[in-house]
Write a protein that holds these residues in place. Structure first.
Motif, mmCIF file in Angstrom:
data_model
loop_
_atom_site.group_PDB
_atom_site.id
_atom_site.type_symbol
_atom_site.label_atom_id
_atom_site.label_comp_id
_atom_site.label_asym_id
_atom_site.label_seq_id
_atom_site.Cartn_x
_atom_site.Cartn_y
_atom_site.Cartn_z
ATOM 1 N N LYS A 11 -1.524 7.829 3.728
ATOM 2 C CA LYS A 11 -2.038 9.355 3.709
ATOM 3 C C LYS A 11 -2.323 9.365 2.598
ATOM 4 O O LYS A 11 -3.286 10.053 1.435
ATOM 5 C CB LYS A 11 -1.643 9.892 4.829
ATOM 6 N N ASN A 66 3.400 4.379 6.526
ATOM 7 C CA ASN A 66 1.930 5.486 6.889
ATOM 8 C C ASN A 66 1.645 6.647 6.102
ATOM 9 O O ASN A 66 0.667 7.020 5.700
ATOM 10 C CB ASN A 66 1.554 5.950 8.480
ATOM 11 N N LYS A 84 6.140 -4.682 10.076
ATOM 12 C CA LYS A 84 5.332 -3.617 11.734
ATOM 13 C C LYS A 84 5.204 -5.122 12.087
ATOM 14 O O LYS A 84 5.612 -4.990 13.848
ATOM 15 C CB LYS A 84 3.881 -3.262 11.673
ATOM 16 N N ARG A 122 4.267 -2.613 5.349
ATOM 17 C CA ARG A 122 3.484 -1.928 6.250
ATOM 18 C C ARG A 122 3.979 -2.622 7.700
ATOM 19 O O ARG A 122 4.136 -2.754 8.569
ATOM 20 C CB ARG A 122 2.768 -0.812 6.375
#
Length: 133
Positions: A33, A29, A116, A112
């Motif tokens: 960003k 994450n 998850k 990602r």
């Protein structure tokens, strides 16, 4: 040393109380960003913003590389992909190329999201109930 800012205290607790899997998710994450910020730097011709955030994304990818368990067969492939992504970020930085950033962003999203799912599957196996992240 006491933390007076409640948000900083929350952030510190999030990191110190997270599982290794959750920390990896945080790295992905964070990388996303920084890639977004780098793209903003390219779009606004802010070279410092672009360069700083591409370097931060590269550092995260390097961290993900060194934490790979090379005894696992998938780790060699992941290391090659991370290396490719780092090389692409160098190109994006040199050429101010948002398309290359988008490619790395897309790969990071895939990693990602897969990570998850792994965490959720492990939680389901461990606790016998669906886990939300």
């Amino acid at each position: 040393m006491a933390v007076n800012n409640p948000y900083k205290a929350y952030q510190q607790n999030s990191v110190t109380q997270s599982t290794p899997g959750e920390l990896t998710l945080m790295l992905y994450n964070g990388c996303l960003k920084f890639l977004n910020q780098a793209k903003k730097g390219i779009e606004t011709n802010n070279i410092e913003l672009k360069n700083t955030n591409i370097q931060k994304a590269q550092n995260i990818l390097r961290e993900l590389m060194v934490t790979l368990d090379m005894s696992q067969s998938v780790s060699e492939s992941m290391a090659s992909l991370y290396d490719y992504m780092i090389t692409q970020l160098i190109e994006a930085n040199i050429k101010n190329d948002a398309v290359i950033l988008d490619e790395v962003y897309g790969l990071t999203i895939e990693f990602r999201d897969t990570w998850k799912q792994v965490i959720q599957t492990n939680r389901q196996k461990q606790y016998g109930a669906p886990g939300e992240i």
